[in-house]
Write a protein that holds these residues in place. Sequence first.
Motif, PDB file in Angstrom:
ATOM      1  N   ARG A 106       1.831   2.274  -3.413  1.00 57.27           N
ATOM      2  CA  ARG A 106       0.738   2.948  -4.116  1.00 57.27           C
ATOM      3  C   ARG A 106       0.546   4.367  -3.575  1.00 57.27           C
ATOM      4  O   ARG A 106       0.386   5.307  -4.342  1.00 57.27           O
TER       5      ARG A 106
ATOM      6  N   GLU B 208       0.230  -6.356  -5.351  1.00 52.27           N
ATOM      7  CA  GLU B 208      -0.467  -6.667  -4.103  1.00 52.27           C
ATOM      8  C   GLU B 208      -1.816  -5.954  -4.065  1.00 52.27           C
ATOM      9  O   GLU B 208      -2.009  -4.951  -4.744  1.00 52.27           O
TER      10      GLU B 208
ATOM     11  N   PRO C 143      -0.429  -1.821  -8.143  1.00 53.28           N
ATOM     12  CA  PRO C 143       0.585  -2.785  -7.703  1.00 53.28           C
ATOM     13  C   PRO C 143       0.065  -4.220  -7.762  1.00 53.28           C
ATOM     14  O   PRO C 143      -1.139  -4.461  -7.837  1.00 53.28           O
TER      15      PRO C 143
ATOM     16  N   ASN D 239      -8.730  -3.034  -6.891  1.00 51.14           N
ATOM     17  CA  ASN D 239      -7.311  -2.652  -6.864  1.00 51.14           C
ATOM     18  C   ASN D 239      -6.958  -1.870  -8.129  1.00 51.14           C
ATOM     19  O   ASN D 239      -6.241  -0.871  -8.085  1.00 51.14           O
TER      20      ASN D 239
ATOM     21  N   ALA E  30      -3.411  -3.513  -2.647  1.00 50.21           N
ATOM     22  CA  ALA E  30      -3.007  -2.374  -1.820  1.00 50.21           C
ATOM     23  C   ALA E  30      -4.220  -1.497  -1.538  1.00 50.21           C
ATOM     24  O   ALA E  30      -4.363  -0.387  -2.058  1.00 50.21           O
ATOM     25  N   LEU E  31      -5.096  -2.009  -0.698  1.00 53.37           N
ATOM     26  CA  LEU E  31      -6.335  -1.305  -0.357  1.00 53.37           C
ATOM     27  C   LEU E  31      -6.498  -1.334   1.157  1.00 53.37           C
ATOM     28  O   LEU E  31      -5.815  -2.110   1.837  1.00 53.37           O
ATOM     29  N   TYR E  32      -7.417  -0.523   1.667  1.00 52.27           N
ATOM     30  CA  TYR E  32      -7.709  -0.551   3.100  1.00 52.27           C
ATOM     31  C   TYR E  32      -8.835  -1.554   3.347  1.00 52.27           C
ATOM     32  O   TYR E  32      -9.980  -1.309   2.964  1.00 52.27           O
TER      33      TYR E  32
ATOM     34  N   THR F  90       0.836  -1.206   0.000  1.00 50.67           N
ATOM     35  CA  THR F  90       0.000   0.000   0.000  1.00 50.67           C
ATOM     36  C   THR F  90       0.867   1.250   0.000  1.00 50.67           C
ATOM     37  O   THR F  90       0.512   2.262  -0.613  1.00 50.67           O
TER      38      THR F  90
END
Lengths: 429, 308
Positions: free
Chosen positions: A267, B82, B80, B142, B84-86, A264
Motif C-alpha cells: 500500500r 490485508e 489491499p 482499510n 494494511a494499517l498501523y 502495508t
Amino acid sequence: MIGTVVRSAWIALRRDRAAVALSFVVPIVFFSIFALMFGGGQKSGVPRVDLIVVDEDGSEISRRLLAALAAEPALRPRAAPRARPGAPPAPLYDRAAAEAAVRAGEVPLALVVPRGFGDRPLTFARGAEGTPSLLLLADRADPIAPQVVQGLVQKVSFSALGDLFLAGGLEALDSWGAEFTGAQRERFDQMVAFLREQGGLRARSQEGADGAGMPIPVEVRDLTGEGKKSPLVTFYALGLGVMFLLFSAAGAGGALIEERESGTLDRLLSTRLTMGRLLTGKLLFLTSMGLAQITVMFVWGQLVFGVDLVGHLPGFLLMATTTALAASAFGLVLAAVCRTRKQLVAVSNLVILSISALGGSMFPRFLMPEAIQKVSLAAFNSWALEGFLDVFWREEAFHAALPEAAVLVLWAAVFFALALKIARGWERV
Amino acid sequence: MPAVEIRSLAKSFGALRALDGVDLELARGEVLGLLGPNGAGKSTLVRSLIGRVRPDRGTIRLFGRDADAPGARDVIGYVPQEIALYPHLTPRENLAAFGRFQGLEGDALALAVERGLAFASLADRAHEPIESFSGGMKRRLNLAAGIPHAPRLVLLDEPTVGVDPQSRERIYGMIGELRAGGAAILYTTHYMEEAERLCDRVAVIDHGRVIAVGTRDELVRSTVGGGKELILDAVEAFPAEAATALAAEGALVERRRLRLATAAAPASAVARVLALCERHGVAVADLHLESPTLQSVFLHLTGRELRE
C-alpha cells in the motif's frame, strides 16, 4: 508419547534454518572469534604490550634496565615514534610526548626512568627513602598491562642488575658490622663483576622474580582514569551502549519486514512514497530512537554510577548521533537482507555479537593480538568505541573524535546505499 | 479513453506463467469484477497495475497514459486484501498518514481525514488505537485509507474477506458511494454473489489469461445458455460409463453431481438424463432446475469451483 515430543521438536528444528543457525553456527563463530583473540594468533599466551620508554636518567644502569626490558618477549618498547620509511628518525620521546601518546590511546603505557635513578636504583638494603621511583604512565582502560610491566621490571632487575643487588647486600652487611677478610672481599668483587657481565646475557631468561617486594619502586599514574569516579563503569557503559544500539536498530528495522509481510508495504509503495523516501524516514526514526536510548542510558549512568555525561556533552552528542546513524543504517541492511523476522533475529544475533566482540564492546581492542586489532577496524562499531573512548576516557577535546565520527558517517552512507539497493530489488519484482 | 487499458500483459516467475497475455479494459465509472481461483493471476495483475510487478511484456495505460509515466499512477487508490494499517495509530492518525503519503497537506488533508472517518463510519471512534477494533471496522478503515486522495481508479482486493454480514453491507454501501462519485473500480473477489450484485461486468481469469469478459447475462448466455440448469445428485458416484454417456449430452459430471444447461427445453433434457441414469443403473437422490449463476459460468469455463 515422550518420544513423539522429542521427535517433533527435532523435525521442527531441522526445518527451521534460522533456529539451526542460532543453535549451531553462533557457538562455533563465537568460539572462533574468542580463540583468535586470546591465543590462536600468538605463540605466547600473553599478548605483547606496547610500551614507550623515556630514559631521563641516561645512566649505564638505566640503559641496562631498559635493554633488559627490550629483550622481554612480552614487551614491545619503543623510545621514539615510528618513522616512515625513508624519513629521518623521529626524536626520542620526552615525558610530555609520552604522556600525550598514552592519553591519545596510541599505547597503553609509558615508562619513565627519572633523573637520578642510576645513582640509587634499589630499595634493597637502603630502604625506599631517597630511591627515585620509575614512573609508569597508564591508560587504565587496559587494567592488565601496568601489572605486566611492573612485574617484568622487578624480574629483569634481578637478572640485569644482579651485581647491584649483591653489592647492596654487602654494603648492608658492612653497615651492620660484618667483618670480611681481604680474600672474602676480593671474591665478592669478582662475583659482582661476573654478575654485571652476565646480566645482559641472562636478560632473556624466562625465569626469575615476579616483582613481589618491588626492589625497584614503580609509581603508576593513571592518566585516563584520573578524576573519574567509576572509570571501568564508563568503559563498559560505552561498550554495552554501542552493542545495545546495534541490537536496537536491527530489531526496530524489522518493522520493514513486518510491513512487507502485512501488505502495508504494497500500500505504501502504491502511494507517492518511494522506497528511497521510505528508507530515509526509517533511518531518521531509528537514529533518533537510538540517540534517545543511549542518552537515557548515560543519564542513568551519570545519576547512579557517576559516569560524567555533563562534562563531555558535545563529544557525547557527536559520537552518539553518528553511532546511532551508522547502527541504524546497518539495521536497515539486516532488515533488507532478511525475509522474515525469524531470519532477522538469527542473522542479527550472529552478526552483532560477532562484530561487538571484534569491535571491542566486550573486551578492549588493545588487549587483542595486533593482527586482530587491525582486522577489527573493519567492524564499524570499533570506530564508534574509539570515538567514545577519545571523549570519555582519554578526555580529549570534542574535535579529537571528529575523524571517528566522519568514518561512522561514511559507514552509514555505505550501509544506507546497500540497504536501498537490496530493498529496490523487492520494490518491483 | 478507458480508465484502464491492458494489452498482451505477460509475467513469469521462473517456470510459472502468472500472466499469459492478458487483455482487459475498464471503462470510466465502471465496476469490473475480477474472478479467478487462487493462483489464477489476479494478484499479479493488480500488483502490475500498482507498479509492484514489472511485466515481461505488454502495456498498461491509465486514463490514456502509460502507467510508468511519472505521476500516472497517482490516479490509483489501492485497497489491499490485508489490513494494511498501523495498529497503534487511531483511525484519524492512519487516515492522516496515508493522506500525506498521497501528497495531501493542510486543509485538503484535514478534509480528507474527516471525509474518511465519515466514509468508514468511525467518527465516534476516531481517537482510539485501531488494534482493538473488530475485523469489520478495520476493513472499513482499510478501504477508507486507500482513497483519501479521491482517486479516479480504485483497486479493491477482496475487501470483504472475513467480515460479518453487517460490516459487509456497510462496505457494499461504501463501494456504491465510490461508484456514485464516478470512480472506476476493479473489484477482485471470491464471492460470486458480490460480483453479481456489485459489478457492471465480470472478467474471469484462469492460468494467467482472461478467458471471458462481459455482463452477467452475456457470460451466462455465451457459456451455459439462457435456459435453466439441471442439477442432479446421484446416491453414489457416477460409474465411468454413465459419466461418459452423460458428458456426451453436454453434462458436467463431478463425482455424485451432474450439471446440464437445458437451453429452451428443460423437460426433454430432464427426460434424456433420467433415461441415461436408468440405463446405467444410477440411483437418483435429487433433481432440480436452477437459473444459471456466475458460479455456473465459472464452472463451465474453468471446470473448477471458484474456491478450489
